[in-house]
Design an enzyme around this catalytic site. Sequence first.
Site, PDB file in Angstrom:
ATOM      1  N   HIS A   1       2.998  14.642   1.193  1.00  0.00           N
ATOM      2  CA  HIS A   1       2.426  15.976   0.944  1.00  0.00           C
ATOM      3  C   HIS A   1       3.542  16.964   1.239  1.00  0.00           C
ATOM      4  CE1 HIS A   1      -1.848  14.782   0.732  1.00  0.00           C
ATOM      5  NE2 HIS A   1      -1.560  13.908   1.679  1.00  0.00           N
TER       6      HIS A   1
ATOM      7  N   HIS B   1      -4.404  -0.336   6.211  1.00  0.00           N
ATOM      8  CA  HIS B   1      -3.870   0.505   7.294  1.00  0.00           C
ATOM      9  C   HIS B   1      -4.735   0.474   8.556  1.00  0.00           C
ATOM     10  CE1 HIS B   1      -6.721   3.129   5.287  1.00  0.00           C
ATOM     11  NE2 HIS B   1      -5.890   3.490   4.357  1.00  0.00           N
TER      12      HIS B   1
ATOM     13  N   HIS C   1       1.380   5.441  -1.778  1.00  0.00           N
ATOM     14  CA  HIS C   1       0.953   6.552  -2.646  1.00  0.00           C
ATOM     15  C   HIS C   1       2.202   7.114  -3.311  1.00  0.00           C
ATOM     16  CE1 HIS C   1      -3.113   6.678  -0.872  1.00  0.00           C
ATOM     17  NE2 HIS C   1      -2.477   6.217   0.195  1.00  0.00           N
ATOM     18  N   LEU C   2       2.282   6.943  -4.621  1.00  0.00           N
ATOM     19  CA  LEU C   2       3.466   7.433  -5.353  1.00  0.00           C
ATOM     20  C   LEU C   2       3.217   8.774  -6.024  1.00  0.00           C
ATOM     21  CD1 LEU C   2       4.791   4.130  -7.006  1.00  0.00           C
ATOM     22  CD2 LEU C   2       5.673   5.290  -4.957  1.00  0.00           C
ATOM     23  N   ARG C   3       1.948   9.216  -6.060  1.00  0.00           N
ATOM     24  CA  ARG C   3       1.599  10.496  -6.718  1.00  0.00           C
ATOM     25  C   ARG C   3       1.988  10.482  -8.192  1.00  0.00           C
ATOM     26  NH1 ARG C   3      -1.418  10.800  -2.252  1.00  0.00           N
ATOM     27  NH2 ARG C   3      -0.473  11.912  -0.507  1.00  0.00           N
TER      28      ARG C   3
ATOM     29  N   ALA D   1      -3.856  15.078   5.215  1.00  0.00           N
ATOM     30  CA  ALA D   1      -3.620  13.806   5.913  1.00  0.00           C
ATOM     31  C   ALA D   1      -2.572  13.007   5.156  1.00  0.00           C
ATOM     32  CB  ALA D   1      -4.915  13.015   5.998  1.00  0.00           C
TER      33      ALA D   1
ATOM     34  N   ASP E   1       1.503   2.802   3.492  1.00  0.00           N
ATOM     35  CA  ASP E   1       0.640   3.979   3.319  1.00  0.00           C
ATOM     36  C   ASP E   1       1.460   5.265   3.278  1.00  0.00           C
ATOM     37  OD1 ASP E   1      -1.765   5.241   2.796  1.00  0.00           O
ATOM     38  OD2 ASP E   1      -2.279   5.496   4.899  1.00  0.00           O
TER      39      ASP E   1
ATOM     40  N   LEU F   1      -4.687   9.493   7.923  1.00  0.00           N
ATOM     41  CA  LEU F   1      -5.991   8.849   8.049  1.00  0.00           C
ATOM     42  C   LEU F   1      -5.873   7.386   7.643  1.00  0.00           C
ATOM     43  CD1 LEU F   1      -8.326  11.618   6.613  1.00  0.00           C
ATOM     44  CD2 LEU F   1      -8.276  10.768   8.966  1.00  0.00           C
TER      45      LEU F   1
ATOM     46  N   LYS G   1      -9.709  -0.462  -5.322  1.00  0.00           N
ATOM     47  CA  LYS G   1      -9.731   0.218  -4.020  1.00  0.00           C
ATOM     48  C   LYS G   1     -11.073   0.868  -3.747  1.00  0.00           C
ATOM     49  CE  LYS G   1      -7.934   2.183  -0.284  1.00  0.00           C
ATOM     50  NZ  LYS G   1      -6.778   3.048  -0.161  1.00  0.00           N
TER      51      LYS G   1
ATOM     52  N   ASN H   1      -5.506   7.227  -5.915  1.00  0.00           N
ATOM     53  CA  ASN H   1      -6.204   8.487  -5.593  1.00  0.00           C
ATOM     54  C   ASN H   1      -5.447   9.704  -6.100  1.00  0.00           C
ATOM     55  OD1 ASN H   1      -4.210   8.011  -3.603  1.00  0.00           O
ATOM     56  ND2 ASN H   1      -5.315   9.222  -2.060  1.00  0.00           N
TER      57      ASN H   1
ATOM     58  N   HIS I   1       0.859  -1.212   0.000  1.00  0.00           N
ATOM     59  CA  HIS I   1       0.000   0.000   0.000  1.00  0.00           C
ATOM     60  C   HIS I   1       0.883   1.245   0.000  1.00  0.00           C
ATOM     61  CE1 HIS I   1      -3.785   2.144   1.640  1.00  0.00           C
ATOM     62  NE2 HIS I   1      -2.913   3.081   1.313  1.00  0.00           N
TER      63      HIS I   1
ATOM     64  N   HIS J   1     -10.432   1.237   2.247  1.00  0.00           N
ATOM     65  CA  HIS J   1     -10.216   2.282   3.254  1.00  0.00           C
ATOM     66  C   HIS J   1     -11.408   2.181   4.196  1.00  0.00           C
ATOM     67  CE1 HIS J   1      -8.653   6.269   4.695  1.00  0.00           C
ATOM     68  NE2 HIS J   1      -9.814   6.167   5.305  1.00  0.00           N
TER      69      HIS J   1
HETATM   70  O1  DOR Z   1      -3.284   9.794   5.515  1.00  0.00           O
HETATM   71  C1  DOR Z   1      -3.670   9.444   4.427  1.00  0.00           C
HETATM   72  N1  DOR Z   1      -3.165   9.961   3.293  1.00  0.00           N
HETATM   73  N2  DOR Z   1      -4.663   8.545   4.365  1.00  0.00           N
HETATM   74  C2  DOR Z   1      -5.244   8.224   3.205  1.00  0.00           C
HETATM   75  O2  DOR Z   1      -6.151   7.441   3.221  1.00  0.00           O
HETATM   76  C3  DOR Z   1      -4.830   8.889   1.945  1.00  0.00           C
HETATM   77  C4  DOR Z   1      -3.478   9.397   2.025  1.00  0.00           C
HETATM   78  C5  DOR Z   1      -3.130  10.366   0.915  1.00  0.00           C
HETATM   79  O3  DOR Z   1      -3.354  10.024  -0.244  1.00  0.00           O
HETATM   80  O4  DOR Z   1      -2.638  11.456   1.200  1.00  0.00           O
HETATM   81 ZN    ZN Z   2      -3.351   5.073   1.605  1.00  0.00          ZN
END
Ligand code: DOR
Ligand code: ZN
Length: 347
Positions: free
Chosen positions: A254, A177, A18-20, A266, A250, A222, A102, A44, A16, A139
Amino acid sequence: MSGADSITITRPDDWHVHLRDGAMLRDVLPFTARQFARAIVMPNLSPPVTDTASATAYRERIMAALAPGLDFTPLMTCYLTDDTDADDLARGAAGGVFAAAKLYPANATTNSARGVSDIRRIYPVLARMEAEGIVLSVHGEVTDPEVDVFDREAEFIERHLRAIVGDFPQLKVVFEHITTQEAVNFVLASGANVAATITPQHLHINRNAMLVGGIRPHAYCLPVAKRETHRLALRKAATSGHSCFFLGTDSAPHLRAAKESACGCAGIFNAPFALENYCAVFDEEGALDRLENFASLNGAAFYGLPVNQSTVTLERAEVAVPAMLRAAGEEIVPFHAGETLGWRLVP
Ligand code: DOR
Ligand code: ZN
């Protein structure tokens, strides 16, 4: 503390992350690829990755951003919406594009506005996924404004997850998570089709890290970290070696400015030292011999993928986490910024 000063395990995977995209992808990907052979890449983005065509294009952008010679395979996920086309999802899975789909409840977290408004609406898609053996990644938080943010995961189990698992007994479900004793109990009481990922931060911090002595936005993600009893339950679950728990960072980068804001985003950017962080937990729990199950074996078995061939070695050594890193030309703060860790991944 266990005595070993180094440990060699099968190269792990991150189930899990997030690579953006764009410049952020370029700058965060090396951290994940340094440690992990494969990663389940969350969809996402804005706009989200909702079909086979957009996932194929995103996978190509990830591969293009990967430094030559790095052995890393992104595993793509389909962002479920109220309008997901089950035929497209099934084709994408059969064609090797999608490893999972997802479920974001609408507005539960970052870029989830197009998530599912009512889980009943995707029941035909879930039925198709069950038939085709496509993993559902969840989620698990309710978005009902009446529900306290610290109760949203436990409430999701009662309102939704029990029904999903009951109505689709063959569906493979990853409860992502997890942050609570309730989630641990639910997964343990479920059959072999239900598993959970656990992040480094939820093994390391409780909610005090976020709220005591000042508000600390870099400890905010989150689902939000819960009280200490939950952290201890997660540590016990992760280090148990049980096949239903596996590694999912996870990592959610940011920029510093977006975190240190009146309405901070988050997400905890833990990719730089994720494996070192997990290793410290297993060491502290006297369970280094079970790190490989959690990090390298259980997830692959659940997803029905082969175990990686190569190995990695971690050694007991001090590693200084930078107070700040750069991503997309700006500052970004990693998990444990400015602290010293006790384990190092041997390059
Ligand atoms: O903290 C989080 N950041 N929880 C998530 O479910 C999404 C993630 C994000 O994409 O920033
Ligand atoms: Zn996530």
